[in-house]
Design an enzyme around this catalytic site. Sequence first.
Site, short mmCIF file in Angstrom:
data_model
loop_
_atom_site.label_atom_id
_atom_site.label_comp_id
_atom_site.label_asym_id
_atom_site.label_seq_id
_atom_site.Cartn_x
_atom_site.Cartn_y
_atom_site.Cartn_z
N LEU A 194 2.44 -16.03 -8.52
CA LEU A 194 3.24 -14.96 -9.10
C LEU A 194 3.06 -14.78 -10.48
O LEU A 194 3.42 -15.59 -11.19
CB LEU A 194 4.62 -14.73 -8.95
N ILE A 195 2.51 -13.73 -10.77
CA ILE A 195 2.38 -13.29 -12.35
C ILE A 195 3.06 -12.36 -12.85
O ILE A 195 2.98 -11.36 -12.29
CB ILE A 195 0.69 -12.99 -12.51
N HIS A 247 0.94 -1.12 0.09
CA HIS A 247 0.04 0.12 0.09
C HIS A 247 0.86 1.15 0.00
O HIS A 247 0.37 2.25 -0.32
CB HIS A 247 -0.83 -0.01 1.20
N ASP A 295 0.57 -7.78 1.49
CA ASP A 295 1.00 -6.15 1.55
C ASP A 295 2.26 -6.09 1.66
O ASP A 295 2.89 -5.17 2.45
CB ASP A 295 0.07 -5.52 2.88
N GLY A 328 3.27 7.20 7.51
CA GLY A 328 4.72 7.21 7.21
C GLY A 328 5.52 6.30 7.76
O GLY A 328 6.64 5.91 7.22
N ASN A 329 5.32 5.47 8.82
CA ASN A 329 6.06 4.16 9.09
C ASN A 329 5.63 2.89 8.58
O ASN A 329 6.35 2.07 8.43
CB ASN A 329 5.51 4.06 10.89
N SER A 330 4.45 3.14 7.82
CA SER A 330 4.30 1.72 6.95
C SER A 330 5.22 1.48 5.99
O SER A 330 5.97 2.21 5.50
CB SER A 330 3.18 2.19 6.15
#
Length: 363
Positions: A197-198, A38, A68, A137-139
């Site tokens: 995985l494409i 994200h 994610d 912002g930590n993500s």
Amino acid sequence: MNTQIILEKYIDSIIQIMTPHGTGTGFIIGNLIITNSHVVAGLKEVVVSAKKIKRIIAPVVYDDPYFDLAFIELESLEIPKTPLLLSKETVSDGDTTIAVGHPYGLNYSATEGIVSRASRLQDDLEYIQIDAAINPGNSGGPLLNVKGDVIGVNTFIIQNANNLGFALPYFYVQEALDAFLASKKKNLIKCTSCKNLIEEKDIQNDYCSLCGVKMQTAKLRRKGYKPTGPTKLMEDILTSLDVDVNLARRSQSTWRIDHGTARIEINYYENGIIIGDAKLCGIPSENIEAVYDYLLKENSKLSYLQLSINENSIYLSYLIIDSSLTLDEGKTALQRLMEYSNKYDDILIHKYKAIKQKRDEED
């Protein structure tokens, strides 16, 4: 190790990531930058920077909306002298943790906490629940143990809760890394349905080539970010001045330009006002009257621009309403803002003993 020692030891591995949609954090493992899916917001390229990496555009080579996770590649990535490593130890309730990142764009912040719950199930995935303060912002930043090993990726918080954060555990990160490296391919998207995985080139009309499910990440990567209206006009103006808008862009409505000693911040507000501000030097403690006289004298000569003082800092600014902005006027005004900012900064510092501004270069 205490928090400060850990931060100093591994700071070269901590990356700031910027997109038109916001900022986040990443960290170097091996020769890749790890972050959240994200954070990269479905883009093929993002802007990254670090202590030893100036702002640069880098490709997103793996996007995994299920875990994610996203991996960013830098061809010239220099492996830090003290690299971060994924933990191999089981995380337990009560373990001390350190969350490192760039919350709200504040560089290299580290917060200490404990593991409130080592395994909290959310949507069929386990997460490490922590009480260390993490914020927007930590993500994508690393969650470390007291040895400095990565035990997770800071992923989300519960809104309006007091220090209730969640990190994706290290073993999911290792699983994703192993699968990506084993494929020996790039530009991979993980299907949230069949979990395969494409390769992006194999995706037709945004549908998974194996199970046929619509892939939202593929759609976002295909569309990319395209500014519209006054935002596009502003970026056209910057481009005409040889500014790389991808590097200058801080969000969909803010840009930053470093030109010589000057730093220019451009903001487009919801009320339609566009302001370009160059924060120059600080007013000196002596000879203040002469500085005021000089600024007033120069203002009488200026067109498009205005010198002013806010608190103890001197600014050179350009203000216009979006409905009045044109390519020619905007180009003239911003070109002058860039050139005059350097000129006035030098004069005020050397002739009037004004105070040179301190600047966080990695901000």
